[in-house]
Design an enzyme around this catalytic site. Sequence first.
Site, mmCIF file in Angstrom:
data_model
loop_
_atom_site.group_PDB
_atom_site.id
_atom_site.type_symbol
_atom_site.label_atom_id
_atom_site.label_comp_id
_atom_site.label_asym_id
_atom_site.label_seq_id
_atom_site.Cartn_x
_atom_site.Cartn_y
_atom_site.Cartn_z
ATOM 1 N N ARG B 50 4.252 -0.473 -0.143
ATOM 2 C CA ARG B 50 3.599 0.819 0.050
ATOM 3 C C ARG B 50 3.875 1.774 -1.112
ATOM 4 O O ARG B 50 2.962 2.447 -1.609
ATOM 5 C CB ARG B 50 4.036 1.437 1.388
ATOM 6 C CG ARG B 50 3.456 0.750 2.614
ATOM 7 C CD ARG B 50 3.899 -0.699 2.819
ATOM 8 N NE ARG B 50 5.326 -0.885 3.005
ATOM 9 C CZ ARG B 50 5.980 -2.038 2.843
ATOM 10 N NH1 ARG B 50 5.358 -3.135 2.449
ATOM 11 N NH2 ARG B 50 7.274 -2.108 3.033
ATOM 12 N N CYS B 84 7.726 1.450 9.325
ATOM 13 C CA CYS B 84 7.798 1.687 7.877
ATOM 14 C C CYS B 84 7.323 3.115 7.661
ATOM 15 O O CYS B 84 6.167 3.441 7.970
ATOM 16 C CB CYS B 84 6.894 0.716 7.113
ATOM 17 S SG CYS B 84 6.729 1.151 5.356
ATOM 18 N N THR B 86 6.861 4.837 4.790
ATOM 19 C CA THR B 86 5.891 5.022 3.714
ATOM 20 C C THR B 86 4.479 4.650 4.168
ATOM 21 O O THR B 86 3.495 5.283 3.763
ATOM 22 C CB THR B 86 6.307 4.206 2.465
ATOM 23 O OG1 THR B 86 7.719 4.330 2.273
ATOM 24 C CG2 THR B 86 5.599 4.706 1.224
ATOM 25 N N THR B 128 12.005 6.793 0.496
ATOM 26 C CA THR B 128 11.560 6.165 -0.751
ATOM 27 C C THR B 128 10.811 7.181 -1.607
ATOM 28 O O THR B 128 10.336 8.210 -1.118
ATOM 29 C CB THR B 128 10.583 4.998 -0.478
ATOM 30 O OG1 THR B 128 9.400 5.533 0.133
ATOM 31 C CG2 THR B 128 11.201 3.941 0.419
ATOM 32 N N LYS B 170 16.832 -4.717 1.063
ATOM 33 C CA LYS B 170 15.722 -5.657 1.292
ATOM 34 C C LYS B 170 16.111 -7.083 0.905
ATOM 35 O O LYS B 170 15.453 -8.037 1.313
ATOM 36 C CB LYS B 170 14.455 -5.221 0.542
ATOM 37 C CG LYS B 170 13.709 -4.086 1.261
ATOM 38 C CD LYS B 170 12.335 -3.846 0.648
ATOM 39 C CE LYS B 170 11.641 -2.608 1.203
ATOM 40 N NZ LYS B 170 11.090 -2.779 2.558
ATOM 41 N N CYS B 201 13.650 5.958 5.798
ATOM 42 C CA CYS B 201 13.125 4.643 5.415
ATOM 43 C C CYS B 201 13.800 3.698 6.397
ATOM 44 O O CYS B 201 15.011 3.793 6.615
ATOM 45 C CB CYS B 201 13.493 4.294 3.979
ATOM 46 S SG CYS B 201 13.271 2.518 3.605
#
Lengths: 242, 242
Positions: B50, B84, B86, B128, B170, B201
Amino acid sequence: MRKKAVGVLGGMGTAATADLFNQIVHLTPARNDQDHLHILINNDPEVPDRTEAILHGGPSPFPKLVAGSQLLQAMGAELVAIPCNTAHYYWADLQATLEIPLLHMIRETVAFIRTAMPEVARVGVLATSGTLAVNLYQDELLGADLLPVTPTSDQIERIMEAIYAKGGIKAGITDGRPRELLCEAGRMLMGHGAETLILGCTEIPLALQSGDLPVPLVSASEALARAIVRDAYGSPSEWDDP
Amino acid sequence: MRKKAVGVLGGMGTAATADLFNQIVHLTPARNDQDHLHILINNDPEVPDRTEAILHGGPSPFPKLVAGSQLLQAMGAELVAIPCNTAHYYWADLQATLEIPLLHMIRETVAFIRTAMPEVARVGVLATSGTLAVNLYQDELLGADLLPVTPTSDQIERIMEAIYAKGGIKAGITDGRPRELLCEAGRMLMGHGAETLILGCTEIPLALQSGDLPVPLVSASEALARAIVRDAYGSPSEWDDP
């Protein structure tokens, strides 16, 4: 290398299904979002209780197992797994209704013991009365030349209390009494010669963990997660360059 | 009381999706398998990044977000959630393609702060670069009469490193360096007056937890899980007799 889409038919119970998802995540050799597996989960809490159906003439879970697995297949799952040991009583009939492979948790668990613990001969089984009554683990262990050590009726009552009681694992209680009951049952199996114990109900690893007893504990959920990653992601030799 | 079937479009990332599932399980007032929610999860790891799309002209995640949500709708989901932050940049356009409600994680998080922390005026945002660049939290906080405290470019780099680096969240690393980086960024926001910090996030709560910093941490994932249970299960007053 194309990864296969994984279907998980869950809800038996829900916490055990979330636990399987966590195990899959931890076993996947991912370095970023895109390395992970496509996982479709149908967490259906309304599948009738498997032990009730097998032992006490309760409503059959089979129609829900078929509908739930077929939904996953229709969504694009290329293999399906069910994180409930007792539900494996219906494995052959259920596989016959599907075009995609249905993993067999009990077979995977016994195969894991055979490979990872070649010195072990006597294997204790902590499982529900339903799973034990229809010999799911006993048949598989004997077929692999392993001696099953199964709980007496008293011990089975302890296991069922740990899982199903008002203060039990299915009610969200994993510390205290459920763990004590499972440890007691486990110690009795060790007293009968068990060199390792299968956690043969997906609720059990939520309460009982490595170190709680002085023998290795083999989680059937973890064996299933390992089989899912193996079949979906490819062989370990391919992991270095996914 | 009939519970609504929940759809979760995940994979952004996968560990964050499993974390949301765990949160839902813990927040559900269940005493047995059948009390839990019907949860359909489509964990699609191939949704393009994203932040890359928003800031650097990478491939748009929108087609995948539409296809994934519509699949959940077709499977029977009666509401859908995306763990999520974003991705919420696409919220209005995505909601327009669906017949079922799409929960809004950012709105839920800010509403939670308004209700649970009425004394708070300045709210720090760990998120983010994509989420911050398009003002997702800033607009929502200002709309609720709260003052956003956002990271400087240096701090954003720290947050992005914690999430995306080879040794980042991640990639499955949650201890050590990622936590340190997030703590550093968090302390800088506190230095600018933040009285609480939004973990904005869904990867962040995997590494940073209550107690790591001397202000309350508000997990957007947890706010989303709370909203899911509220909308699917009914109001708390109905929980005594589900």
